[in-house]
Design a protein around this motif. Structure first.
Motif, PDB file in Angstrom:
ATOM      1  N   GLU A  41      69.924 -34.412 -14.920  1.00  0.00           N
ATOM      2  CA  GLU A  41      70.386 -34.827 -13.685  1.00  0.00           C
ATOM      3  C   GLU A  41      69.781 -34.171 -12.566  1.00  0.00           C
ATOM      4  N   LYS A  42      69.823 -32.850 -12.507  1.00  0.00           N
ATOM      5  CA  LYS A  42      69.380 -31.978 -11.615  1.00  0.00           C
ATOM      6  C   LYS A  42      67.601 -32.429 -11.412  1.00  0.00           C
ATOM      7  N   LEU A  43      66.853 -32.384 -12.718  1.00  0.00           N
ATOM      8  CA  LEU A  43      65.406 -32.667 -12.766  1.00  0.00           C
ATOM      9  C   LEU A  43      65.392 -34.157 -11.971  1.00  0.00           C
ATOM     10  N   LYS A  44      66.105 -35.276 -12.301  1.00  0.00           N
ATOM     11  CA  LYS A  44      65.955 -36.396 -11.508  1.00  0.00           C
ATOM     12  C   LYS A  44      66.044 -36.076  -9.899  1.00  0.00           C
ATOM     13  N   ALA A  45      67.144 -35.437  -9.647  1.00  0.00           N
ATOM     14  CA  ALA A  45      67.608 -35.222  -8.226  1.00  0.00           C
ATOM     15  C   ALA A  45      66.173 -34.556  -7.444  1.00  0.00           C
ATOM     16  N   TYR A  46      65.647 -33.553  -8.319  1.00  0.00           N
ATOM     17  CA  TYR A  46      64.881 -32.747  -7.718  1.00  0.00           C
ATOM     18  C   TYR A  46      63.395 -33.395  -8.000  1.00  0.00           C
ATOM     19  N   ASN A 105      59.199 -36.678 -14.186  1.00  0.00           N
ATOM     20  CA  ASN A 105      57.943 -37.290 -14.650  1.00  0.00           C
ATOM     21  C   ASN A 105      57.050 -35.628 -14.810  1.00  0.00           C
ATOM     22  N   ASN A 106      57.218 -34.643 -14.346  1.00  0.00           N
ATOM     23  CA  ASN A 106      56.432 -33.437 -14.775  1.00  0.00           C
ATOM     24  C   ASN A 106      56.999 -32.964 -15.893  1.00  0.00           C
ATOM     25  N   VAL A 107      58.299 -33.054 -16.400  1.00  0.00           N
ATOM     26  CA  VAL A 107      58.823 -32.680 -17.508  1.00  0.00           C
ATOM     27  C   VAL A 107      58.171 -33.656 -18.719  1.00  0.00           C
ATOM     28  N   VAL A 108      58.034 -34.721 -18.407  1.00  0.00           N
ATOM     29  CA  VAL A 108      57.474 -35.939 -19.337  1.00  0.00           C
ATOM     30  C   VAL A 108      56.224 -35.658 -19.657  1.00  0.00           C
ATOM     31  N   ILE A 109      55.474 -35.001 -18.732  1.00  0.00           N
ATOM     32  CA  ILE A 109      54.175 -35.148 -18.989  1.00  0.00           C
ATOM     33  C   ILE A 109      53.785 -33.567 -19.852  1.00  0.00           C
TER      34      ILE A 109
END
Length: 294
Positions: free
Chosen positions: A9-14, A18-22
């Motif tokens: 959720e923090k990754l989405k909030a920040y 998409n960076n992590v998915v790549i």
């Protein structure tokens, strides 16, 4: 106590999802390249081996660079609670021009349109987009504070010339809904003051406060110039704003009669009427509603 967001959720909030998915995709390519490289067929072929070696080494370097960038941005944002609070509250995006946002959303709308307002200056400017969405199948529900009400006068005074906006917006809806069977096109009028300028385009809820600042042309700021925000569905704020709109519709004192409105529109088109007379015609096209006490 404040609810803590999970790592994802923090990754989405920040805005790092998409960076992590790549990174995950690139890592999968590296793993696949290594497995192929380790196979006897690839290892005994110098060309294939060199290509595979170049692929996973270059991708591995890219992954390391991306991971470092994600880590830095994550730690920076973790120290800034603002983005996390915004995400938790349900705000997806802030907008400076509501008219542009709504016009863009209406391009693909084919299900539902909610409209609220006092003067309908902004809504009049996007009435063609609203009409096009109706022809694609969108239903309409509107809650309006009419210019003859005390609530309207408290906000905009008694000299606001807005009858033409009401007639033009409503007539655009009236024309577009012709031939659309089993659809809802409900226009409600409330005596209560509206505190938020709310629109819903399919599942996109866009809202913002009414403000009393003045401008040079319309004396009060136009709705398109209020700061507004897109809300995330399934958030608490989304539910509150949605519920407020529906409550205002349920408790509205009058509803537009489309047949009476058609006659009123024709009359104001063929006669030389002032704003007050046009407002009276529109008011006569409304019918009282029976409010059920809960």
């Amino acid at each position: 106590m404040k609810n803590k967001l999970s790592f994802w959720e923090k990754l989405k909030a920040y805005r790092l999802k998409n960076n992590v998915v790549i990174v995950v995709i690139l890592f999968a390519i590296v793993v696949l390249s290594v497995l192929i490289y380790l196979s006897p067929q690839a290892r005994h072929n110098d060309v294939s081996a060199n290509i595979l070696m170049a692929v996973f080494t270059s991708f591995l370097a890219t992954i390391m660079s991306l991971v470092a960038e994600i880590y830095v941005k994550y730690k920076d944002n973790e120290r800034d609670q603002f983005l996390e609070d915004i995400h938790t509250f349900g705000i997806n995006n802030l907008n400076k021009n509501k008219e542009e946002v709504l016009a863009e959303l209406l391009k693909d709308c084919d299900s539902m349109i909610w409209i609220s307002g006092y003067r309908l200056i902004m809504t009049n400017r996007i009435k063609k987009d609203v009409a096009d969405a109706i022809r694609r199948g969108a239903e309409v529900k509107a809650i309006l504070c009419p210019p003859w009400s005390q609530a309207f006068h408290m906000v905009y005074g008694t000299n606001a010339k807005v009858a033409d906006n009401y007639f033009q917006v409503l007539y655009a809806i009236y024309q577009a809904k012709e031939g659309m069977e089993n659809k809802e096109y409900s226009i409600y009028f409330t005596d209560k003051p509206l505190f938020s300028d709310t629109y819903k385009v399919d599942q996109n809820l866009v809202t913002g406060p009414y403000m009393h600042n003045r401008d040079g042309e319309y004396k009060r700021l136009m709705a398109k110039d209020f700061f507004s925000y897109n809300l995330v569905k399934k958030s608490r704020l989304y539910e509150l704003v949605e519920s407020e709109f529906l409550t205002l519709c349920e408790e509205a004192t009058y509803e537009l009669d489309w047949e009476k409105f058609a006659r009123a529109f024709e009359e104001q088109e063929t006669k030389d009427l002032n704003d007050e007379q046009k407002c009276r015609l529109l008011q006569e096209a409304c019918v009282p509603r029976v409010i059920c006490e809960k």
